[in-house]
Write a protein that holds these residues in place. Structure first.
Motif, mmCIF file in Angstrom:
data_model
loop_
_atom_site.group_PDB
_atom_site.id
_atom_site.type_symbol
_atom_site.label_atom_id
_atom_site.label_comp_id
_atom_site.label_asym_id
_atom_site.label_seq_id
_atom_site.Cartn_x
_atom_site.Cartn_y
_atom_site.Cartn_z
ATOM 1 N N THR A 8 -48.630 41.271 -84.170
ATOM 2 C CA THR A 8 -49.592 40.792 -83.176
ATOM 3 C C THR A 8 -50.567 39.850 -83.868
ATOM 4 O O THR A 8 -51.138 40.193 -84.906
ATOM 5 N N ALA A 14 -46.658 39.308 -80.297
ATOM 6 C CA ALA A 14 -47.710 39.379 -79.284
ATOM 7 C C ALA A 14 -48.919 38.589 -79.760
ATOM 8 O O ALA A 14 -49.113 38.361 -80.968
ATOM 9 N N GLY A 63 -53.338 37.870 -79.034
ATOM 10 C CA GLY A 63 -54.583 38.327 -78.444
ATOM 11 C C GLY A 63 -55.663 37.289 -78.675
ATOM 12 O O GLY A 63 -55.505 36.347 -79.452
ATOM 13 N N GLU A 74 -58.866 31.460 -73.691
ATOM 14 C CA GLU A 74 -57.850 31.773 -72.675
ATOM 15 C C GLU A 74 -57.210 30.517 -72.107
ATOM 16 O O GLU A 74 -55.991 30.452 -71.949
ATOM 17 N N PRO A 113 -53.883 36.248 -72.523
ATOM 18 C CA PRO A 113 -53.679 37.569 -73.117
ATOM 19 C C PRO A 113 -54.691 38.602 -72.642
ATOM 20 O O PRO A 113 -55.844 38.292 -72.352
ATOM 21 N N GLU A 163 -49.167 42.781 -72.447
ATOM 22 C CA GLU A 163 -49.721 41.718 -73.292
ATOM 23 C C GLU A 163 -50.517 40.725 -72.460
ATOM 24 O O GLU A 163 -51.426 40.079 -72.979
ATOM 25 N N ARG A 164 -50.183 40.638 -71.188
ATOM 26 C CA ARG A 164 -50.763 39.606 -70.329
ATOM 27 C C ARG A 164 -51.740 40.200 -69.332
ATOM 28 O O ARG A 164 -51.537 41.303 -68.847
#
Length: 268
Positions: free
Chosen positions: A103, A127, A129, A154, A165, A266-267
């Protein structure tokens, strides 16, 4: 390292606690020091003493504020301060060679410069973030600045990765209760860590492995870095990673992404 400016005297605490410990903020040395400034500093310090600690906040908001996963043989490698063109591709190469999914917590300003690396991270099954836009200390951010740091990153990730995320990792692991409450209202999850490699210090391969391998247990979330400023030295991270992966696999651990470890999306 330009981003993780932790006091040297706190290194031992960091190694055991897995997150920075707040010790108060000194007065701004660039401002005139007069009576009003002294009063303001005193009020600020008093607020710090009465504010909830990170430990208290994690307990109160345990459903969305995580530092580790369930007590299983699954663990998660996480990499902060990405992307950059020096270290992130090397880390991705090692993960691919070892069949590991990790991640990556993205700094928006760097994602603007390296959208192709963001696309590679997502394409290879890792993944991602949100790690803010410029990596400020959220404790010192106004509500407006905090929201901008999240939403601006974002928008960048929506363009490069194709989605927004759900995970937020606050810079330095620091966050306030109003910020957690805002994150809750908007469907986010806050993710810190419980194993700190301290690799941002430019440690050697051996030092990093000694910080990580004995401290890792079931459900651990491991903090490492795969990006930094021009003065950063993450060669130890790159050198330590293959052996670290082999050693933890040999102990029976399975590497998974944070969303899989925490059984969340994840979303957002």
């Amino acid at each position: 390292m330009p981003y993780r400016g932790v006091l040297p005297s706190m290194a031992l605490l960091l190694a055991f606690s897995g997150f920075p410990v707040h010790t108060g903020v000194p007065p701004d040395m660039g401002m005139p020091y007069h009576k009003e400034a002294a009063v303001a500093s005193s009020v600020h310090q008093e607020k710090d003493r009465t504010a909830p600690t990170l430990s208290m906040l994690r307990k109160k908001h345990a459903d969305i504020f995580k530092m580790c996963g369930p007590h299983t043989r699954q663990i998660a490698l996480t990499f902060d301060d990405v992307p950059d063109s020096r270290y992130t591709p090397q880390v991705l190469d090692i993960l691919r060679a070892n069949g590991i999914k990790a991640t990556f917590f993205i700094v928006g300003r760097r994602a603007e410069k390296h959208p192709g690396i963001i696309r590679r991270i997502v394409r290879e099954g890792h993944a991602i973030g949100n790690h803010s836009y410029t990596h400020p200390d959220f404790r010192k951010a106004t509500p407006e600045r905090f929201r901008r740091q999240i939403t601006k990153t974002e928008r960048i990730l929506q363009t490069s990765a194709g989605f927004r995320p759900k995970l937020i990792r606050p810079p330095y692991g620091e966050i306030t209760e109003p910020q957690i409450q805002w994150a809750r209202r908007h469907g986010y999850m806050i993710v810190n860590w419980n194993v700190d490699s301290l690799d941002w210090k430019g440690l050697s391969k051996t030092q990093i492995q000694r910080n990580v391998i004995p401290a890792t247990g079931p459900g651990s979330i491991i903090l490492m870095h795969a990006g930094g400023g021009q003065s950063s030295n993450l060669r130890g991270t790159v050198q330590a990673l293959p052996g670290l992966i082999r050693s933890l696999k040999a102990r029976g651990y399975q590497f998974v992404t944070v969303p899989r470890l925490l059984h969340t999306s994840e979303r957002r």
